[in-house]
Design an enzyme around this catalytic site. Structure first.
Site, PDB file in Angstrom:
ATOM      1  N   TYR A 216       7.514   2.623  -7.867  1.00  0.00           N
ATOM      2  CA  TYR A 216       6.845   1.334  -8.021  1.00  0.00           C
ATOM      3  C   TYR A 216       6.460   1.077  -9.474  1.00  0.00           C
ATOM      4  O   TYR A 216       6.612  -0.035  -9.983  1.00  0.00           O
ATOM      5  CB  TYR A 216       5.649   1.230  -7.087  1.00  0.00           C
ATOM      6  CG  TYR A 216       6.040   1.337  -5.631  1.00  0.00           C
ATOM      7  CD1 TYR A 216       7.108   0.598  -5.124  1.00  0.00           C
ATOM      8  CD2 TYR A 216       5.374   2.190  -4.759  1.00  0.00           C
ATOM      9  CE1 TYR A 216       7.490   0.705  -3.794  1.00  0.00           C
ATOM     10  CE2 TYR A 216       5.754   2.305  -3.429  1.00  0.00           C
ATOM     11  CZ  TYR A 216       6.806   1.556  -2.953  1.00  0.00           C
ATOM     12  OH  TYR A 216       7.186   1.666  -1.640  1.00  0.00           O
TER      13      TYR A 216
ATOM     14  N   GLU B  43       0.854  -1.177   0.000  1.00  0.00           N
ATOM     15  CA  GLU B  43       0.000   0.000   0.000  1.00  0.00           C
ATOM     16  C   GLU B  43       0.891   1.228   0.000  1.00  0.00           C
ATOM     17  O   GLU B  43       1.915   1.249   0.666  1.00  0.00           O
ATOM     18  CB  GLU B  43      -0.918   0.051   1.236  1.00  0.00           C
ATOM     19  CG  GLU B  43      -2.036  -0.967   1.232  1.00  0.00           C
ATOM     20  CD  GLU B  43      -1.636  -2.282   1.883  1.00  0.00           C
ATOM     21  OE1 GLU B  43      -0.522  -2.359   2.447  1.00  0.00           O
ATOM     22  OE2 GLU B  43      -2.420  -3.238   1.805  1.00  0.00           O
TER      23      GLU B  43
END
Length: 131
Positions: free
Chosen positions: A101, A89
């Site tokens: 990411y 998360e």
């Protein structure tokens, strides 16, 4: 603890760090320069899934590729131990982390509303690891 305070505003307590560093199934990698810890990446391996729990780089050492190096090292370690996918998360407004990411192939698969104590939403990121 000092790096946690500098990089993550005291994300975890000392007891939480003790668990993260000692419990079976937990993976942690660090980036050091001499005796100085510049960053860390931690996760929890559950069967074949790595849940990334923390990734931080000292603010003075950001923008030099340290985060990517840490993330790749953690993913490699998890893959060597049987992980086939990874998840995490990340705050929906954390553009730098989202870019990191995305560069490693993570995609957004969901949202957790008001996930953080300050009310911010989290985006669920997912990555299939190469076989």
């Amino acid at each position: 603890m000092a790096l946690d305070r500098r990089a993550l505003d005291g994300f975890w307590s000392e007891a939480q760090w003790q668990r993260e560093l000692t419990e079976p199934g937990r993976l942690c990698v660090g980036l050091v320069n001499g005796a100085e810890l510049l960053g860390f990446a931690c996760g929890w391996l559950v069967i074949d899934e790595l849940h990334i729990t923390a990734l931080a780089v000292d603010p003075q050492h950001r923008q030099f590729g340290c985060g990517g190096r840490l993330l790749r090292a953690l993913l490699q370690q998890a893959h060597q131990q049987g992980a086939r996918q990874a998840t995490l998360e990340v705050a929906a407004d954390n553009a730098a982390a989202l870019a990191l990411y995305a560069a490693e192939g993570f995609t957004t698969t969901g949202r957790r509303s008001r996930y953080y104590s300050d009310g911010r939403d989290a985006l669920i990121q997912w990555l299939e690891l190469p076989s």
